[in-house]
Design an enzyme around this catalytic site. Structure first.
Site, short mmCIF file in Angstrom:
data_model
loop_
_atom_site.label_atom_id
_atom_site.label_comp_id
_atom_site.label_asym_id
_atom_site.label_seq_id
_atom_site.Cartn_x
_atom_site.Cartn_y
_atom_site.Cartn_z
N SER A 164 0.83 -1.21 0.00
CA SER A 164 0.00 0.00 0.00
C SER A 164 0.87 1.27 0.00
O SER A 164 1.71 1.43 -0.89
CB SER A 164 -0.97 -0.03 1.19
OG SER A 164 -2.03 0.87 1.01
N ASP B 159 -9.89 -5.73 -4.45
CA ASP B 159 -9.37 -4.59 -3.69
C ASP B 159 -10.26 -3.36 -3.91
O ASP B 159 -10.44 -2.92 -5.05
CB ASP B 159 -7.94 -4.29 -4.13
CG ASP B 159 -7.19 -3.36 -3.18
OD1 ASP B 159 -7.84 -2.61 -2.43
OD2 ASP B 159 -5.94 -3.39 -3.20
N HIS C 149 -7.26 -6.03 -0.24
CA HIS C 149 -6.11 -5.15 -0.11
C HIS C 149 -4.91 -5.83 0.58
O HIS C 149 -3.85 -5.23 0.68
CB HIS C 149 -6.51 -3.89 0.66
CG HIS C 149 -5.58 -2.74 0.51
ND1 HIS C 149 -5.25 -2.20 -0.72
CD2 HIS C 149 -4.90 -1.99 1.43
CE1 HIS C 149 -4.42 -1.19 -0.55
NE2 HIS C 149 -4.18 -1.05 0.74
#
Length: 257
Positions: free
Chosen positions: A84, A206, A234
């Site tokens: 991320s 996601d 995610h």
């Protein structure tokens, strides 16, 4: 320059691998996959500025300052893996200091997290703005909503959500707001400049990084290899941990030969 919190573990005779977590979390998010990686790498886990046990950036909390702090904390030369926000920062670090980073893996990351007119596979601007405003009003509630979005509709979503809630409860989040602003950075130019071997991993469920970002990233740098994990949200390194770790080990072995 501030000193970020780091942990080192794994096999000291194996290649160095840096692990960078995402926004709202700490290095403890890697706890379920560390046993799968430790025998293959010497691991350096770094808490991002203002998150986990790392101090906030002073005097200004900027993206470039965060990249410099990470480079200062990392081994002299290593593979880097970022999830991320950690992946976006790792891309910028790889472009800025190519001699320091031998190969790069990003997980559920986007060089430009917030959509722009010329970059649509990203979070809608009004969604991000609303999330940012909500964080100022009620940080705890907003962080809970954020981790729910990371697991919603994904394989093993309930178990992953339970783990994330526990990690959030244990973590320090004094700098959530300034750290969130790092996601506003457009690091596409950095991705273009990366010449190291790059693997970018995505989840097709996601809700924070659209799966369309996989093709978009490969389009702006044809050296990028992409993988899409079916059923993953995610956090594919948690929901698909064995498949994910096997790919990480295989990819880094192939580029080290």
């Amino acid at each position: 320059m501030i000193k970020l919190y780091t942990e080192t573990c794994g096999n000291p005779s194996k290649p160095d691998l840096v692990l960078l977590h995402g926004w709202g979390m700490s290095s403890s998010v890697w706890q379920t996959v560390m046993p799968l990686l430790e025998q293959h790498f010497k691991l350096t886990l770094i808490d991002l500025p203002g998150l986990g046990q790392s101090p906030a950036l002073e005097p200004e909390f900027t993206f470039d300052a965060a990249v410099d702090a990470l480079l200062d904390a990392a081994p002299e030369r290593a593979h880097w893996l970022g999830w991320s926000l950690g992946g976006q920062l790792a891309v910028a670090a790889a472009a800025k200091a190519p001699a320091r980073i031998s190969a790069l893996i990003t997980v559920a990351s986007n060089p430009c997290f917030v959509a722009r007119n010329d970059w649509l596979p990203a979070m809608a601007t009004d969604t991000y703005t609303g999330f940012k405003d909500a964080l100022n009003d009620n940080p705890t509630k907003t962080l809970t909503r954020f981790i729910m979005l990371q697991t919603q509709g994904a394989d093993a979503g309930r178990d992953t959500l339970k783990l994330l809630k526990q990690l959030v409860k244990e973590g320090s989040h004094a700098a959530l707001a300034p750290a969130l602003t790092l996601l506003e950075t457009d690091a596409r130019a950095s991705l273009v400049d990366v010449n190291q071997p790059v693997l970018m991993q995505f989840g097709d469920k996601d809700l924070l990084v659209p799966v369309a970002a996989a093709d978009a990233c490969a389009h702006i740098n044809d050296g990028v290899k992409t993988t899409v994990y079916d059923g993953a949200g995610h956090l594919p390194f948690i929901s698909h941990s064995k498949m994910w770790s096997d790919e990480v080990i295989s990819f880094l072995a192939s580029v080290s030969e």
